[in-house]
Design a protein around this motif. Structure first.
Motif, PDB file in Angstrom:
ATOM      1  N   THR A 153      -1.917  -5.648  10.916  1.00  0.00           N
ATOM      2  CA  THR A 153      -0.463  -5.497  10.896  1.00  0.00           C
ATOM      3  C   THR A 153      -0.065  -4.835   9.587  1.00  0.00           C
ATOM      4  O   THR A 153      -0.542  -5.229   8.514  1.00  0.00           O
ATOM      5  CB  THR A 153       0.230  -6.860  11.030  1.00  0.00           C
ATOM      6  N   TYR A 154       0.806  -3.845   9.662  1.00  0.00           N
ATOM      7  CA  TYR A 154       1.195  -3.074   8.473  1.00  0.00           C
ATOM      8  C   TYR A 154       2.704  -2.982   8.362  1.00  0.00           C
ATOM      9  O   TYR A 154       3.419  -2.827   9.367  1.00  0.00           O
ATOM     10  CB  TYR A 154       0.634  -1.651   8.556  1.00  0.00           C
ATOM     11  N   GLU A 155       3.158  -3.081   7.135  1.00  0.00           N
ATOM     12  CA  GLU A 155       4.551  -2.749   6.848  1.00  0.00           C
ATOM     13  C   GLU A 155       4.710  -1.230   6.927  1.00  0.00           C
ATOM     14  O   GLU A 155       3.816  -0.490   6.508  1.00  0.00           O
ATOM     15  CB  GLU A 155       4.938  -3.227   5.443  1.00  0.00           C
ATOM     16  N   LEU A 156       5.822  -0.784   7.461  1.00  0.00           N
ATOM     17  CA  LEU A 156       6.113   0.650   7.540  1.00  0.00           C
ATOM     18  C   LEU A 156       7.312   0.978   6.678  1.00  0.00           C
ATOM     19  O   LEU A 156       8.356   0.322   6.771  1.00  0.00           O
ATOM     20  CB  LEU A 156       6.394   1.053   8.995  1.00  0.00           C
ATOM     21  N   ARG A 157       7.149   1.996   5.833  1.00  0.00           N
ATOM     22  CA  ARG A 157       8.238   2.471   4.991  1.00  0.00           C
ATOM     23  C   ARG A 157       8.344   3.991   5.127  1.00  0.00           C
ATOM     24  O   ARG A 157       7.380   4.649   5.522  1.00  0.00           O
ATOM     25  CB  ARG A 157       8.002   2.097   3.522  1.00  0.00           C
ATOM     26  N   GLN A 158       9.500   4.512   4.784  1.00  0.00           N
ATOM     27  CA  GLN A 158       9.698   5.959   4.871  1.00  0.00           C
ATOM     28  C   GLN A 158       8.603   6.687   4.091  1.00  0.00           C
ATOM     29  O   GLN A 158       8.325   6.367   2.949  1.00  0.00           O
ATOM     30  CB  GLN A 158      11.068   6.351   4.333  1.00  0.00           C
ATOM     31  N   GLY A 159       7.985   7.668   4.742  1.00  0.00           N
ATOM     32  CA  GLY A 159       6.910   8.429   4.115  1.00  0.00           C
ATOM     33  C   GLY A 159       5.521   7.967   4.490  1.00  0.00           C
ATOM     34  O   GLY A 159       4.533   8.653   4.193  1.00  0.00           O
ATOM     35  N   ASP A 160       5.410   6.797   5.170  1.00  0.00           N
ATOM     36  CA  ASP A 160       4.087   6.283   5.555  1.00  0.00           C
ATOM     37  C   ASP A 160       3.463   7.123   6.660  1.00  0.00           C
ATOM     38  O   ASP A 160       4.146   7.604   7.571  1.00  0.00           O
ATOM     39  CB  ASP A 160       4.202   4.837   6.046  1.00  0.00           C
ATOM     40  N   ILE A 161       2.135   7.270   6.584  1.00  0.00           N
ATOM     41  CA  ILE A 161       1.331   7.887   7.631  1.00  0.00           C
ATOM     42  C   ILE A 161       0.328   6.840   8.106  1.00  0.00           C
ATOM     43  O   ILE A 161      -0.293   6.152   7.287  1.00  0.00           O
ATOM     44  CB  ILE A 161       0.562   9.119   7.105  1.00  0.00           C
ATOM     45  N   ILE A 162       0.163   6.715   9.404  1.00  0.00           N
ATOM     46  CA  ILE A 162      -0.830   5.803   9.938  1.00  0.00           C
ATOM     47  C   ILE A 162      -1.442   6.410  11.191  1.00  0.00           C
ATOM     48  O   ILE A 162      -0.733   7.008  12.017  1.00  0.00           O
ATOM     49  CB  ILE A 162      -0.235   4.408  10.246  1.00  0.00           C
ATOM     50  N   LYS A 163      -2.758   6.276  11.335  1.00  0.00           N
ATOM     51  CA  LYS A 163      -3.426   6.730  12.551  1.00  0.00           C
ATOM     52  C   LYS A 163      -3.548   5.561  13.518  1.00  0.00           C
ATOM     53  O   LYS A 163      -3.998   4.473  13.141  1.00  0.00           O
ATOM     54  CB  LYS A 163      -4.815   7.292  12.256  1.00  0.00           C
ATOM     55  N   VAL A 164      -3.171   5.812  14.770  1.00  0.00           N
ATOM     56  CA  VAL A 164      -3.332   4.823  15.837  1.00  0.00           C
ATOM     57  C   VAL A 164      -4.386   5.379  16.796  1.00  0.00           C
ATOM     58  O   VAL A 164      -4.127   6.358  17.496  1.00  0.00           O
ATOM     59  CB  VAL A 164      -2.017   4.567  16.584  1.00  0.00           C
TER      60      VAL A 164
ATOM     61  N   LEU B 104       6.831 -11.607  12.654  1.00  0.00           N
ATOM     62  CA  LEU B 104       6.003 -10.410  12.776  1.00  0.00           C
ATOM     63  C   LEU B 104       5.623  -9.866  11.409  1.00  0.00           C
ATOM     64  O   LEU B 104       4.500  -9.402  11.194  1.00  0.00           O
ATOM     65  CB  LEU B 104       6.747  -9.341  13.584  1.00  0.00           C
ATOM     66  N   SER B 105       6.552  -9.920  10.463  1.00  0.00           N
ATOM     67  CA  SER B 105       6.315  -9.365   9.132  1.00  0.00           C
ATOM     68  C   SER B 105       5.325 -10.208   8.335  1.00  0.00           C
ATOM     69  O   SER B 105       4.578  -9.681   7.503  1.00  0.00           O
ATOM     70  CB  SER B 105       7.642  -9.250   8.361  1.00  0.00           C
ATOM     71  N   ARG B 106       5.331 -11.533   8.590  1.00  0.00           N
ATOM     72  CA  ARG B 106       4.410 -12.395   7.832  1.00  0.00           C
ATOM     73  C   ARG B 106       2.966 -12.025   8.103  1.00  0.00           C
ATOM     74  O   ARG B 106       2.098 -12.184   7.242  1.00  0.00           O
ATOM     75  CB  ARG B 106       4.653 -13.866   8.192  1.00  0.00           C
ATOM     76  N   GLN B 107       2.677 -11.509   9.283  1.00  0.00           N
ATOM     77  CA  GLN B 107       1.305 -11.181   9.632  1.00  0.00           C
ATOM     78  C   GLN B 107       0.792  -9.946   8.890  1.00  0.00           C
ATOM     79  O   GLN B 107      -0.404  -9.668   8.899  1.00  0.00           O
ATOM     80  CB  GLN B 107       1.212 -10.929  11.146  1.00  0.00           C
ATOM     81  N   ALA B 108       1.700  -9.215   8.248  1.00  0.00           N
ATOM     82  CA  ALA B 108       1.295  -7.965   7.595  1.00  0.00           C
ATOM     83  C   ALA B 108       0.280  -8.203   6.487  1.00  0.00           C
ATOM     84  O   ALA B 108      -0.534  -7.338   6.192  1.00  0.00           O
ATOM     85  CB  ALA B 108       2.519  -7.240   7.036  1.00  0.00           C
TER      86      ALA B 108
END
Length: 557
Positions: A224-235, A321-325
């Motif tokens: 689980t990942y926090e998402l912020r403006q500018g983030d890139i993540i591969k799914v 949901l955020s706690r799991q990050a």
């Protein structure tokens, strides 16, 4: 195909018909009649592009005569320019008939007249309607531009939506090279939650706006990942994902570049929950056996959620949901790679005119695996990216904020190139002799998508402050980026400076000193002052013989 005399007679007949119709309807709204007359000209498929333009010009002349004004100077200059082309063509009529080269020169002369006339009409002050019409006309024939309306809905709910751009190959065969890539945009309203799903495509996700949380699951493992403006993540393809917008006020906007792994260019969202749950498509006895549960309980589990795609979470659910990050474990596809924030990396270029951020495989390993680079550009109002072209990479740019004018030089869309291909003429002995390049220009705004092929010189000019649209911002996916080079054709870092004196003189047929005066005049690089800003500030250089940019670009290509 009609001969030239037949074409002229046909044009005359159409013009007379439309002009008489224009004159007969003298009691209506003049502006409306003008637009109707122009539209009828464009619908005359039997006319060539130049003849349709001449037809439109006749509509404008009728309008101006009825308005009692002076004859339009642009139209008068256009006629004079055409007459000058014909005068040179008639200098030796017999030789002209026998010379293919002479005929091409006359056609090129006429095209220059058309370009000059169109620019004068399109940039005439006080005529924004004309500019808008020309933008629409060019957009119809532009394979590299997709506006916001080009997207199709995958999900559309009160809590958010998911849109997909049609396959690039549907737009033009010129985009065959990226036909296996797709673009989607997800917009979630505050506390919007995307139900669990998997996709048969690898995806690179860019967070264009807002903040959120995303969870990826694969066979007993999750991260689980926090998402912020500018983030890139591969799914990875097949990974189950669900995500939520954590913010109470701002939208969460994600832009995905997908590469399908099953059928080239085609992909599907498989929802594991909600009204579109794919599990419900299995037969009842299969579900009972699979879950070892009575059928009514299985039906209740998969049938209770009546909503599709996107729902709203409570504040407490968002916090859960955020706690799991912070509890993500080892990712089964290899070492945990998490997210990479593009905007936190030092920009490759930064000045008072804007910033350019880039991330490649050295910054984020999955990008290297897929030969992709992701960049983000922020250009201040009135500034521009200096003319450049990519050596290998095809760029797919999505406008996030602001507006801009883009010009790109394309050899595939020139009338002469298309004419040669239709007629099947051999290119032997003619290559370069009559070759022309078409300037493709288009206006882009938030939600637009632009494709810039390799080798195509391009300029991006951010709209000036008078439009009040803020800076121009875009996220760009560059495909086949590993060995790509950006070649700038103007600015302090332009590639021309590396040419020998003799090469400059041979290429441009002027003394090398004059070439250097042009190449060295620009003190900025990458992001420079745009046309309006430069004219407003003045360059103080006085009169000098400038080498046209198009001449520089075409000589290099």
């Amino acid at each position: 195909m009609a001969t030239k005399p037949e074409g002229l007679l046909l044009l005359l007949a159409v013009v007379l018909l439309l002009s008489s119709s224009f004159a007969d309807d003298s009691r209506g709204d003049p502006e409306k009649r003008l637009q109707q007359c122009r539209q009828q000209c464009r619908q005359q498929q039997q006319l060539s592009q130049r003849q349709r333009m001449q037809c439109e010009r006749s509509c404008e002349e009728q309008y101006e005569r009825q308005q009692g004004g002076n004859r339009d100077g642009a139209a008068r200059r256009y006629e004079e320019c055409l007459q000058e082309c014909s005068k040179h063509g008639r200098h030796d009529e017999q030789q002209r008939r026998q010379s293919e080269h002479g005929r091409r020169q006359e056609q090129q002369c006429e095209q220059r007249c058309e370009v000059q006339y169109r620019e004068e009409r399109g940039h005439r002050k006080g005529d924004p309607q004309r500019q808008e019409e020309e933008e629409e006309e060019e957009k119809e024939h532009n394979p590299y531009h997709f506006d916001r309306q080009s997207f199709r809905w995958i999900e559309k709910t009160e809590h958010g939506d998911i849109r997909v751009l049609p396959n690039f190959l549907e737009k033009s065969k010129l985009l065959l090279g990226i036909a296996n890539y797709r673009i989607t945009v997800t917009e979630l309203k505050p506390r919007g939650f995307v139900l669990p799903q998997h996709v048969d495509a690898d995806a690179f996700v860019y967070v264009a706006k807002g903040s959120g949380v995303i969870t990826l699951i694969c066979q007993d493992k999750k991260e689980t990942y926090e998402l912020r403006q500018g983030d890139i993540i591969k799914v990875p393809a097949g990974a189950i994902r669900y995500l939520a917008n954590k913010d109470d006020d701002e939208k969460l906007v994600l832009i995905d570049l997908l590469k399908p792994v099953s059928t080239p260019g085609l992909f599907e969202f498989f929802y594991g929950a909600g009204a579109q749950n794919f599990l419900k498509s299995f037969s009842d006895e299969i579900l009972e056996a699979a879950f070892d549960t009575r059928g009514e309980r299985v039906q209740r589990l998969f049938g209770q959620q009546k909503k599709t795609g996107i729902v709203t979470a409570s504040e407490e659910q968002i916090r859960g949901l955020s706690r799991q990050a912070s509890e993500g474990r080892h990712w089964p596809f290899g070492e945990s790679q998490g997210t990479f924030n593009l905007l936190r990396k030092r920009p490759v270029h930064s000045s008072r005119r804007g910033q350019l951020h880039e991330a490649d495989g050295d910054d984020y390993q999955p990008l290297k695996e897929h030969d992709i680079q992701i960049s983000y550009v922020n250009i201040t109002q009135g500034s521009m990216i200096a003319p450049y072209f990519n050596s290998r990479a095809t760029k797919i740019a999505i406008v996030v904020e602001g507006e801009a004018r883009i010009e790109t030089i394309c050899p595939h869309l020139s009338e002469q190139r298309q004419s040669r291909e239709r007629q099947g003429r051999s290119q032997e002995g003619e290559e370069g002799e009559g070759q022309r390049y078409k300037r493709v220009r288009f206006h882009v705004r938030r939600g637009s998508v632009v494709v810039l092929p390799p080798g195509h010189p391009t300029v991006v000019v951010a709209s000036s402050a008078e439009h009040g649209k803020g800076n121009f911002e875009a996220v760009c996916f560059e495909i086949w980026a590993e060995k790509n080079e950006k070649n700038f054709l103007a600015g302090k870092n332009n590639v021309w400076k590396q040419m020998e004196r003799e090469a400059k003189e041979l290429a441009f047929d002027v003394p090398a000193r004059e070439v250097d005066e042009v190449l060295q005049a620009q003190s900025d690089q990458i992001i420079i002052a745009g046309p309006e800003e430069r004219q407003g500030g003045g360059d103080g250089s006085g009169r000098r013989r400038d080498i046209p940019l198009i001449e520089l670009a075409t000589a290099f290509v």
